[in-house]
Design a protein around this motif. Structure first.
Motif, PDB file in Angstrom:
ATOM      1  N   ALA A  97       4.896  -1.667  -3.105  1.00  0.00           N
ATOM      2  CA  ALA A  97       3.978  -2.719  -3.544  1.00  0.00           C
ATOM      3  C   ALA A  97       2.552  -2.224  -3.348  1.00  0.00           C
ATOM      4  CB  ALA A  97       4.219  -3.995  -2.742  1.00  0.00           C
ATOM      5  N   ASP A  98       1.776  -2.188  -4.411  1.00  0.00           N
ATOM      6  CA  ASP A  98       0.444  -1.600  -4.314  1.00  0.00           C
ATOM      7  C   ASP A  98      -0.463  -2.226  -5.363  1.00  0.00           C
ATOM      8  OD1 ASP A  98      -0.456   1.330  -2.899  1.00  0.00           O
ATOM      9  OD2 ASP A  98      -1.750   0.602  -4.493  1.00  0.00           O
ATOM     10  N   ILE A  99      -1.737  -2.304  -5.065  1.00  0.00           N
ATOM     11  CA  ILE A  99      -2.683  -2.833  -6.047  1.00  0.00           C
ATOM     12  C   ILE A  99      -2.830  -1.882  -7.226  1.00  0.00           C
ATOM     13  CG2 ILE A  99      -4.781  -1.823  -5.033  1.00  0.00           C
ATOM     14  CD1 ILE A  99      -6.099  -4.636  -5.588  1.00  0.00           C
ATOM     15  N   ASN A 100      -2.545  -0.601  -6.996  1.00  0.00           N
ATOM     16  CA  ASN A 100      -2.555   0.405  -8.063  1.00  0.00           C
ATOM     17  C   ASN A 100      -1.158   0.457  -8.665  1.00  0.00           C
ATOM     18  OD1 ASN A 100      -2.563   2.732  -9.653  1.00  0.00           O
ATOM     19  ND2 ASN A 100      -3.936   3.841  -8.286  1.00  0.00           N
ATOM     20  N   GLY A 101      -0.946  -0.362  -9.668  1.00  0.00           N
ATOM     21  CA  GLY A 101       0.380  -0.468 -10.261  1.00  0.00           C
ATOM     22  C   GLY A 101       0.877   0.822 -10.873  1.00  0.00           C
ATOM     23  N   ALA A 102      -0.018   1.578 -11.516  1.00  0.00           N
ATOM     24  CA  ALA A 102       0.387   2.832 -12.151  1.00  0.00           C
ATOM     25  C   ALA A 102       0.858   3.839 -11.113  1.00  0.00           C
ATOM     26  CB  ALA A 102      -0.767   3.407 -12.965  1.00  0.00           C
ATOM     27  N   ALA A 103       0.136   3.946  -9.995  1.00  0.00           N
ATOM     28  CA  ALA A 103       0.541   4.874  -8.939  1.00  0.00           C
ATOM     29  C   ALA A 103       1.851   4.437  -8.299  1.00  0.00           C
ATOM     30  CB  ALA A 103      -0.561   4.973  -7.879  1.00  0.00           C
ATOM     31  N   ALA A 104       2.026   3.130  -8.124  1.00  0.00           N
ATOM     32  CA  ALA A 104       3.279   2.625  -7.558  1.00  0.00           C
ATOM     33  C   ALA A 104       4.452   2.958  -8.474  1.00  0.00           C
ATOM     34  CB  ALA A 104       3.176   1.117  -7.336  1.00  0.00           C
ATOM     35  N   ASP A 138      15.008  -7.083   4.524  1.00  0.00           N
ATOM     36  CA  ASP A 138      15.226  -6.812   5.941  1.00  0.00           C
ATOM     37  C   ASP A 138      13.970  -6.327   6.654  1.00  0.00           C
ATOM     38  OD1 ASP A 138      18.151  -7.204   5.884  1.00  0.00           O
ATOM     39  OD2 ASP A 138      18.145  -5.386   4.651  1.00  0.00           O
ATOM     40  N   ILE A 139      13.115  -5.601   5.924  1.00  0.00           N
ATOM     41  CA  ILE A 139      11.956  -4.954   6.530  1.00  0.00           C
ATOM     42  C   ILE A 139      10.719  -5.223   5.681  1.00  0.00           C
ATOM     43  CG2 ILE A 139      10.917  -2.730   7.182  1.00  0.00           C
ATOM     44  CD1 ILE A 139      13.842  -1.646   7.385  1.00  0.00           C
ATOM     45  N   LEU A 140       9.631  -5.592   6.346  1.00  0.00           N
ATOM     46  CA  LEU A 140       8.334  -5.747   5.700  1.00  0.00           C
ATOM     47  C   LEU A 140       7.348  -4.845   6.427  1.00  0.00           C
ATOM     48  CD1 LEU A 140       6.085  -7.120   3.983  1.00  0.00           C
ATOM     49  CD2 LEU A 140       6.002  -8.896   5.767  1.00  0.00           C
ATOM     50  N   VAL A 141       6.718  -3.937   5.699  1.00  0.00           N
ATOM     51  CA  VAL A 141       5.678  -3.077   6.272  1.00  0.00           C
ATOM     52  C   VAL A 141       4.337  -3.464   5.663  1.00  0.00           C
ATOM     53  CG1 VAL A 141       4.858  -0.731   6.659  1.00  0.00           C
ATOM     54  CG2 VAL A 141       7.325  -1.186   6.586  1.00  0.00           C
ATOM     55  N   ASN A 142       3.466  -4.037   6.499  1.00  0.00           N
ATOM     56  CA  ASN A 142       2.110  -4.394   6.072  1.00  0.00           C
ATOM     57  C   ASN A 142       1.208  -3.179   6.279  1.00  0.00           C
ATOM     58  OD1 ASN A 142       2.288  -7.259   5.334  1.00  0.00           O
ATOM     59  ND2 ASN A 142       2.774  -7.605   7.498  1.00  0.00           N
ATOM     60  N   ASN A 143       1.170  -2.316   5.268  1.00  0.00           N
ATOM     61  CA  ASN A 143       0.421  -1.070   5.366  1.00  0.00           C
ATOM     62  C   ASN A 143      -0.892  -1.109   4.582  1.00  0.00           C
ATOM     63  OD1 ASN A 143       0.113   2.045   5.607  1.00  0.00           O
ATOM     64  ND2 ASN A 143       0.158   1.675   3.407  1.00  0.00           N
ATOM     65  N   ALA A 144      -0.993  -1.937   3.568  1.00  0.00           N
ATOM     66  CA  ALA A 144      -2.211  -1.977   2.750  1.00  0.00           C
ATOM     67  C   ALA A 144      -3.423  -2.242   3.628  1.00  0.00           C
ATOM     68  CB  ALA A 144      -2.090  -3.059   1.683  1.00  0.00           C
ATOM     69  N   GLY A 145      -4.469  -1.459   3.426  1.00  0.00           N
ATOM     70  CA  GLY A 145      -5.667  -1.644   4.230  1.00  0.00           C
ATOM     71  C   GLY A 145      -6.871  -1.011   3.578  1.00  0.00           C
ATOM     72  N   VAL A 146      -8.053  -1.499   3.953  1.00  0.00           N
ATOM     73  CA  VAL A 146      -9.311  -0.942   3.469  1.00  0.00           C
ATOM     74  C   VAL A 146     -10.276  -0.854   4.640  1.00  0.00           C
ATOM     75  CG1 VAL A 146      -9.044  -1.839   1.119  1.00  0.00           C
ATOM     76  CG2 VAL A 146     -10.218  -3.229   2.856  1.00  0.00           C
ATOM     77  N   THR A 147     -11.352  -0.116   4.434  1.00  0.00           N
ATOM     78  CA  THR A 147     -12.419  -0.047   5.417  1.00  0.00           C
ATOM     79  C   THR A 147     -13.757  -0.213   4.709  1.00  0.00           C
ATOM     80  OG1 THR A 147     -13.344   1.236   7.261  1.00  0.00           O
ATOM     81  CG2 THR A 147     -12.681   2.474   5.291  1.00  0.00           C
ATOM     82  N   HIS A 148     -14.809  -0.285   5.510  1.00  0.00           N
ATOM     83  CA  HIS A 148     -16.153  -0.202   4.959  1.00  0.00           C
ATOM     84  C   HIS A 148     -16.727   1.150   5.362  1.00  0.00           C
ATOM     85  CE1 HIS A 148     -17.685  -0.972   9.046  1.00  0.00           C
ATOM     86  NE2 HIS A 148     -16.843  -1.993   9.113  1.00  0.00           N
ATOM     87  N   MET A 149     -17.723   1.607   4.648  1.00  0.00           N
ATOM     88  CA  MET A 149     -18.357   2.865   4.998  1.00  0.00           C
ATOM     89  C   MET A 149     -19.051   2.736   6.358  1.00  0.00           C
ATOM     90  SD  MET A 149     -17.737   5.123   2.673  1.00  0.00           S
ATOM     91  CE  MET A 149     -19.010   6.383   2.827  1.00  0.00           C
ATOM     92  N   GLY A 184       0.820  -1.207   0.000  1.00  0.00           N
ATOM     93  CA  GLY A 184       0.000   0.000   0.000  1.00  0.00           C
ATOM     94  C   GLY A 184       0.850   1.251   0.000  1.00  0.00           C
ATOM     95  N   GLY A 185       2.011   1.152  -0.634  1.00  0.00           N
ATOM     96  CA  GLY A 185       3.007   2.215  -0.544  1.00  0.00           C
ATOM     97  C   GLY A 185       2.853   3.352  -1.536  1.00  0.00           C
ATOM     98  N   ALA A 186       1.836   3.302  -2.377  1.00  0.00           N
ATOM     99  CA  ALA A 186       1.715   4.305  -3.439  1.00  0.00           C
ATOM    100  C   ALA A 186       0.996   5.568  -3.002  1.00  0.00           C
ATOM    101  CB  ALA A 186       1.006   3.710  -4.652  1.00  0.00           C
ATOM    102  N   SER A 187       0.313   5.538  -1.847  1.00  0.00           N
ATOM    103  CA  SER A 187      -0.450   6.713  -1.430  1.00  0.00           C
ATOM    104  C   SER A 187      -0.612   6.719   0.082  1.00  0.00           C
ATOM    105  CB  SER A 187      -1.835   6.737  -2.092  1.00  0.00           C
ATOM    106  OG  SER A 187      -2.617   5.631  -1.661  1.00  0.00           O
ATOM    107  N   GLY A 188      -1.115   7.827   0.604  1.00  0.00           N
ATOM    108  CA  GLY A 188      -1.463   7.914   2.016  1.00  0.00           C
ATOM    109  C   GLY A 188      -0.302   7.652   2.946  1.00  0.00           C
ATOM    110  N   PHE A 189      -0.598   6.954   4.046  1.00  0.00           N
ATOM    111  CA  PHE A 189       0.440   6.644   5.025  1.00  0.00           C
ATOM    112  C   PHE A 189       1.574   5.843   4.395  1.00  0.00           C
ATOM    113  CE2 PHE A 189      -2.944   6.742   8.601  1.00  0.00           C
ATOM    114  CZ  PHE A 189      -2.781   8.104   8.751  1.00  0.00           C
ATOM    115  N   GLY A 190       1.231   4.937   3.471  1.00  0.00           N
ATOM    116  CA  GLY A 190       2.261   4.126   2.827  1.00  0.00           C
ATOM    117  C   GLY A 190       3.274   4.967   2.090  1.00  0.00           C
ATOM    118  N   ALA A 191       2.806   5.977   1.364  1.00  0.00           N
ATOM    119  CA  ALA A 191       3.723   6.857   0.642  1.00  0.00           C
ATOM    120  C   ALA A 191       4.591   7.645   1.617  1.00  0.00           C
ATOM    121  CB  ALA A 191       2.943   7.809  -0.264  1.00  0.00           C
TER     122      ALA A 191
END
Length: 246
Positions: free
Chosen positions: A35-42, A79-90, A12-19
């Motif tokens: 690493a992000d589901i939005n490949g273009a933004a990544a 060396d480092i793995l950051v599990n930042n990708a996340g979603v919510t519901h409304m 989730g590194g392409a935007s928000g806290f991940g970026a």
């Protein structure tokens, strides 16, 4: 250069806290894969910063394995793995959340931690070291109505962090979490239901320091927890929330 010589995957590194985490890690000398589901933004951010990009769906085993393989091929080690990708519901009553929304939250916020562990912990065990950071939420420790299943997923992440920390400590792998309060990210509107001056004022009234988290705030905390300065810290869920959960 607190992360000089370190390699890191940030989901989730392409935007928000991940970026914010990506920018801080690069500034501190790390070699980074966005690493992000939005490949273009990544790819756009990776091109800007001179790092690697990888499109990934963290809820799918084959996609996570491809991400891990690409990082190991490029870096030789992780060396480092950051599990930042996340979603919510409304925001909605807990009995009105659709099964599809629940499954999506569970897959991205919970199953992903399991999948990345399966893909990368054996490598870290072989190297007798590593740092894993899970981006959880204040919602995991101080629940608010109408976000019940999102909050539950983040509570799960905090529990998983502590369990992972205890189990992996003997092989030199540290596992920590960060609990941000809502911030100026693409998820803010989803947390509030609607982004209006009135809703922002209501939300900010619950934060003693009087502002939202920023990507820089989370990047700074992540850098510390993943650096050798935090060599004696594992199993912590650090609130970066302006006093929200006091």
């Amino acid at each position: 250069m607190r992360l000089s010589g370190k390699t890191a995957i940030i989901t989730g590194g392409a935007s928000g806290f991940g970026a914010g985490i990506v920018r801080k890690f690069v500034a501190e000398g790390a070699s980074v894969m966005i690493a992000d589901i939005n490949g273009a933004a990544a790819r756009a951010l990776a091109d800007e910063l001179g790092v690697l990009a990888q499109q990934v769906d963290v809820s799918r085993d084959e996609s996570v394995n491809a991400m891990a393989a690409a990082a190991l091929m490029a870096f030789g080690r992780v060396d480092i793995l950051v599990n930042n990708a996340g979603v919510t519901h409304m925001p909605a009553a807990l009995d009105e959340i659709s099964e599809a929304d629940f499954d999506r939250v569970a897959a991205v916020n919970m199953k992903s931690v399991y999948l990345t562990a399966r893909a990368l912990v054996p490598h870290m065990k072989a190297n007798r070291g590593g740092a894993i950071l899970n981006i959880a939420s204040t919602g995991g420790v101080s629940q608010r109505p109408r976000l019940t299943w999102y909050n539950a997923s983040k509570g799960w992440m905090i529990t998983a962090t502590r369990g992972m920390a205890v189990e992996l400590a003997p092989v030199g792998i540290r596992v920590n979490a960060i609990n941000p309060v809502a911030g100026e990210t693409p998820l803010l509107k989803s947390f509030m239901g609607e982004d209006t001056p009135e809703m922002r004022a209501k939300f900010l009234a619950t934060i003693p320091l009087g502002r939202f988290s920023t990507p820089e705030d989370i990047g700074n905390a992540a850098c510390f927890l993943c650096s050798d300065e935090a060599a004696m810290i594992t199993g912590v869920a650090l609130e970066v929330d302006g006093g929200r959960v006091i």
